[in-house]
Write a protein that holds these residues in place. Sequence first.
Motif, PDB file in Angstrom:
ATOM      1  N   ASP A 109       0.831  -1.206   0.000  1.00  0.00           N
ATOM      2  CA  ASP A 109       0.000   0.000   0.000  1.00  0.00           C
ATOM      3  C   ASP A 109       0.866   1.257   0.000  1.00  0.00           C
ATOM      4  OD1 ASP A 109      -2.108  -1.710   0.097  1.00  0.00           O
ATOM      5  OD2 ASP A 109      -2.811  -1.144   2.097  1.00  0.00           O
ATOM      6  N   ARG A 110       1.943   1.201   0.720  1.00  0.00           N
ATOM      7  CA  ARG A 110       2.855   2.353   0.785  1.00  0.00           C
ATOM      8  C   ARG A 110       3.563   2.552  -0.563  1.00  0.00           C
ATOM      9  NH1 ARG A 110       6.448   3.125   6.185  1.00  0.00           N
ATOM     10  NH2 ARG A 110       7.332   5.185   5.750  1.00  0.00           N
ATOM     11  N   TYR A 111       3.929   1.456  -1.201  1.00  0.00           N
ATOM     12  CA  TYR A 111       4.561   1.496  -2.524  1.00  0.00           C
ATOM     13  C   TYR A 111       3.589   2.100  -3.542  1.00  0.00           C
ATOM     14  CZ  TYR A 111       7.329  -0.181  -6.536  1.00  0.00           C
ATOM     15  OH  TYR A 111       8.095  -0.273  -7.684  1.00  0.00           O
ATOM     16  N   ILE A 112       2.345   1.653  -3.496  1.00  0.00           N
ATOM     17  CA  ILE A 112       1.315   2.169  -4.402  1.00  0.00           C
ATOM     18  C   ILE A 112       1.136   3.670  -4.204  1.00  0.00           C
ATOM     19  CG2 ILE A 112      -1.185   2.157  -4.831  1.00  0.00           C
ATOM     20  CD1 ILE A 112      -1.081  -0.904  -4.270  1.00  0.00           C
ATOM     21  N   THR A 113       1.104   4.108  -2.956  1.00  0.00           N
ATOM     22  CA  THR A 113       0.887   5.525  -2.659  1.00  0.00           C
ATOM     23  C   THR A 113       2.050   6.378  -3.148  1.00  0.00           C
ATOM     24  OG1 THR A 113      -0.410   4.892  -0.711  1.00  0.00           O
ATOM     25  CG2 THR A 113       0.327   7.177  -0.836  1.00  0.00           C
ATOM     26  N   GLN A 114       3.288   5.931  -2.885  1.00  0.00           N
ATOM     27  CA  GLN A 114       4.443   6.696  -3.359  1.00  0.00           C
ATOM     28  C   GLN A 114       4.463   6.767  -4.886  1.00  0.00           C
ATOM     29  OE1 GLN A 114       7.647   8.437  -1.826  1.00  0.00           O
ATOM     30  NE2 GLN A 114       6.791   9.127  -3.767  1.00  0.00           N
ATOM     31  N   SER A 115       4.148   5.650  -5.537  1.00  0.00           N
ATOM     32  CA  SER A 115       4.108   5.636  -7.006  1.00  0.00           C
ATOM     33  C   SER A 115       3.050   6.596  -7.530  1.00  0.00           C
ATOM     34  CB  SER A 115       3.816   4.219  -7.509  1.00  0.00           C
ATOM     35  OG  SER A 115       4.820   3.316  -7.096  1.00  0.00           O
ATOM     36  N   ALA A 116       1.880   6.616  -6.868  1.00  0.00           N
ATOM     37  CA  ALA A 116       0.787   7.494  -7.300  1.00  0.00           C
ATOM     38  C   ALA A 116       1.176   8.960  -7.179  1.00  0.00           C
ATOM     39  CB  ALA A 116      -0.461   7.208  -6.483  1.00  0.00           C
ATOM     40  N   VAL A 117       1.933   9.305  -6.127  1.00  0.00           N
ATOM     41  CA  VAL A 117       2.380  10.697  -5.959  1.00  0.00           C
ATOM     42  C   VAL A 117       3.226  11.115  -7.140  1.00  0.00           C
ATOM     43  CG1 VAL A 117       3.850  12.237  -4.593  1.00  0.00           C
ATOM     44  CG2 VAL A 117       2.239  10.701  -3.441  1.00  0.00           C
ATOM     45  N   TRP A 118       4.262  10.341  -7.475  1.00  0.00           N
ATOM     46  CA  TRP A 118       5.135  10.674  -8.604  1.00  0.00           C
ATOM     47  C   TRP A 118       4.370  10.656  -9.933  1.00  0.00           C
ATOM     48  CZ3 TRP A 118       9.190   7.093  -6.087  1.00  0.00           C
ATOM     49  CH2 TRP A 118      10.127   7.854  -5.368  1.00  0.00           C
ATOM     50  N   TRP A 119       3.528   9.646 -10.128  1.00  0.00           N
ATOM     51  CA  TRP A 119       2.775   9.495 -11.372  1.00  0.00           C
ATOM     52  C   TRP A 119       1.854  10.693 -11.584  1.00  0.00           C
ATOM     53  CZ3 TRP A 119       1.302   3.920 -13.046  1.00  0.00           C
ATOM     54  CH2 TRP A 119       0.709   3.916 -14.317  1.00  0.00           C
ATOM     55  N   TYR A 120       1.105  11.073 -10.548  1.00  0.00           N
ATOM     56  CA  TYR A 120       0.197  12.222 -10.647  1.00  0.00           C
ATOM     57  C   TYR A 120       0.975  13.506 -10.932  1.00  0.00           C
ATOM     58  CZ  TYR A 120      -2.458  16.229  -8.921  1.00  0.00           C
ATOM     59  OH  TYR A 120      -3.046  17.468  -8.796  1.00  0.00           O
ATOM     60  N   LEU A 121       2.049  13.745 -10.172  1.00  0.00           N
ATOM     61  CA  LEU A 121       2.831  14.962 -10.375  1.00  0.00           C
ATOM     62  C   LEU A 121       3.488  14.975 -11.751  1.00  0.00           C
ATOM     63  CD1 LEU A 121       4.486  15.298  -6.836  1.00  0.00           C
ATOM     64  CD2 LEU A 121       2.584  16.650  -7.764  1.00  0.00           C
ATOM     65  N   SER A 122       3.887  13.805 -12.244  1.00  0.00           N
ATOM     66  CA  SER A 122       4.464  13.699 -13.580  1.00  0.00           C
ATOM     67  C   SER A 122       3.433  14.032 -14.652  1.00  0.00           C
ATOM     68  CB  SER A 122       5.009  12.281 -13.802  1.00  0.00           C
ATOM     69  OG  SER A 122       5.447  12.098 -15.139  1.00  0.00           O
ATOM     70  N   ASP A 123       2.249  13.445 -14.527  1.00  0.00           N
ATOM     71  CA  ASP A 123       1.203  13.665 -15.536  1.00  0.00           C
ATOM     72  C   ASP A 123       0.682  15.092 -15.532  1.00  0.00           C
ATOM     73  OD1 ASP A 123       1.433  11.060 -16.319  1.00  0.00           O
ATOM     74  OD2 ASP A 123      -0.604  10.451 -15.750  1.00  0.00           O
ATOM     75  N   THR A 124       0.794  15.798 -14.414  1.00  0.00           N
ATOM     76  CA  THR A 124       0.295  17.179 -14.334  1.00  0.00           C
ATOM     77  C   THR A 124       1.420  18.206 -14.471  1.00  0.00           C
ATOM     78  OG1 THR A 124       0.396  17.053 -11.906  1.00  0.00           O
ATOM     79  CG2 THR A 124      -1.728  16.579 -12.964  1.00  0.00           C
ATOM     80  N   GLY A 125       2.605  17.749 -14.862  1.00  0.00           N
ATOM     81  CA  GLY A 125       3.715  18.652 -15.147  1.00  0.00           C
ATOM     82  C   GLY A 125       4.373  19.262 -13.936  1.00  0.00           C
ATOM     83  N   GLN A 126       4.241  18.615 -12.769  1.00  0.00           N
ATOM     84  CA  GLN A 126       4.817  19.172 -11.546  1.00  0.00           C
ATOM     85  C   GLN A 126       6.134  18.509 -11.157  1.00  0.00           C
ATOM     86  OE1 GLN A 126       1.829  20.216  -8.398  1.00  0.00           O
ATOM     87  NE2 GLN A 126       0.409  19.051  -9.708  1.00  0.00           N
ATOM     88  N   THR A 127       6.542  17.510 -11.896  1.00  0.00           N
ATOM     89  CA  THR A 127       7.847  16.883 -11.705  1.00  0.00           C
ATOM     90  C   THR A 127       8.258  16.261 -13.032  1.00  0.00           C
ATOM     91  OG1 THR A 127       9.157  15.413 -10.299  1.00  0.00           O
ATOM     92  CG2 THR A 127       6.990  14.607 -10.971  1.00  0.00           C
ATOM     93  N   ALA A 128       9.444  15.620 -13.069  1.00  0.00           N
ATOM     94  CA  ALA A 128       9.938  15.002 -14.301  1.00  0.00           C
ATOM     95  C   ALA A 128       9.014  13.862 -14.738  1.00  0.00           C
ATOM     96  CB  ALA A 128      11.360  14.482 -14.074  1.00  0.00           C
ATOM     97  N   GLN A 129       9.115  13.497 -16.024  1.00  0.00           N
ATOM     98  CA  GLN A 129       8.274  12.432 -16.565  1.00  0.00           C
ATOM     99  C   GLN A 129       8.644  11.075 -15.978  1.00  0.00           C
ATOM    100  OE1 GLN A 129       5.589  12.385 -18.941  1.00  0.00           O
ATOM    101  NE2 GLN A 129       5.599  14.487 -18.132  1.00  0.00           N
TER     102      GLN A 129
END
Length: 340
Positions: A109-129
């Motif tokens: 669950d923690r792995y999923i949450t961390q991945s979702a943070v990066w994935w969301y920020l990546s898709d919305t242009g707030q971090t690297a792809q």
Amino acid sequence: MKNRFKKIMSGVLSLAVLFTFVPMVNAAEAPESMTVKREAVMESYIGDNNGFTSYVTTDGTIVYCMDLDKAGATTGTGYTYSTDADAGLLYIMENGYPNKSITNRNEIDRYITQSAVWWYLSDTGQTAQMSTAFQTTDKEAYAGIRDEIKKLVNGAKAAKTENYSIDLQTSNTTLGLTDDEKYYESSTMTANVTGNGTYKVTVSGGTNGTIITDENGNAKNEFKSAEKFKIMIPSNELTEATQLTVTVSAEGSKSAAVYAPSDSSFQRVVSSEIYTKNVEDTAILSVTPSGDTPGVEITVPNTSANIPFIILGVGFALIIVGFGIFWYVTKKKQGQVANK
């Protein structure tokens, strides 16, 4: 891109980070600063080289890294509050670990949450792809992990900032005596709530027996938005003019805090702690007792029962006075005879 993502993940894994919050604050406010240290390294549940470092505060609060193109902070790096998370990041914190159970396995669950943070920020242009392979073809250790990440990301993208407010409405601020004279009663009041379905009522300044009721007189202190309530004070408890403060409150806006490192080459982090600020409104009511306190039995002396005792007392007093007059007259006559 795949090599770049793995390279970034390798850099994250090599760092040690732990959080120590400075003094405790109000539950609705995030701490202003903290320092960092690592907790553990999670298994790579997607692909072969995508294990993530996990981070906690000294009191057990979990935080998540935000910047794929930066390294995690070294031990002792100072962090300060930067801003509140946007609606999407807040959604992930609310619905990710540890606030919600996703698979019933904490590390996954923690792995999923961390991945979702990066994935969301990546898709919305707030971090690297993020790596396309991680998002599509890298093998999952357990089927469905990527789908759970996508659910969080899609929910985050759809999340909107909610507005919260509460408005207390009353037609009369003076309490009046009920027909049976047992209570002083307010007019019906109500609170219209935006962003929440219920509200609570509290009263200060009343008597010990002051109660909050629905419009039918049933005692309660929690109501649905726009549901009516009133305040009642036992009349036999009210001895002087009194003011009451009526407060209506409802759960308001929620937030998660983003922290920036003292060294800008390190990743920002978001705390999994959710902070809630309530909304409230108040009204001042007044009540004045009318004449004798209603409901209080007054004992009236039974004077007719004491008449015989009164007559006896008066007769006795007259006898004493008569003896006094007789004595005075006699003494005066004796004095006159002696003078002759």
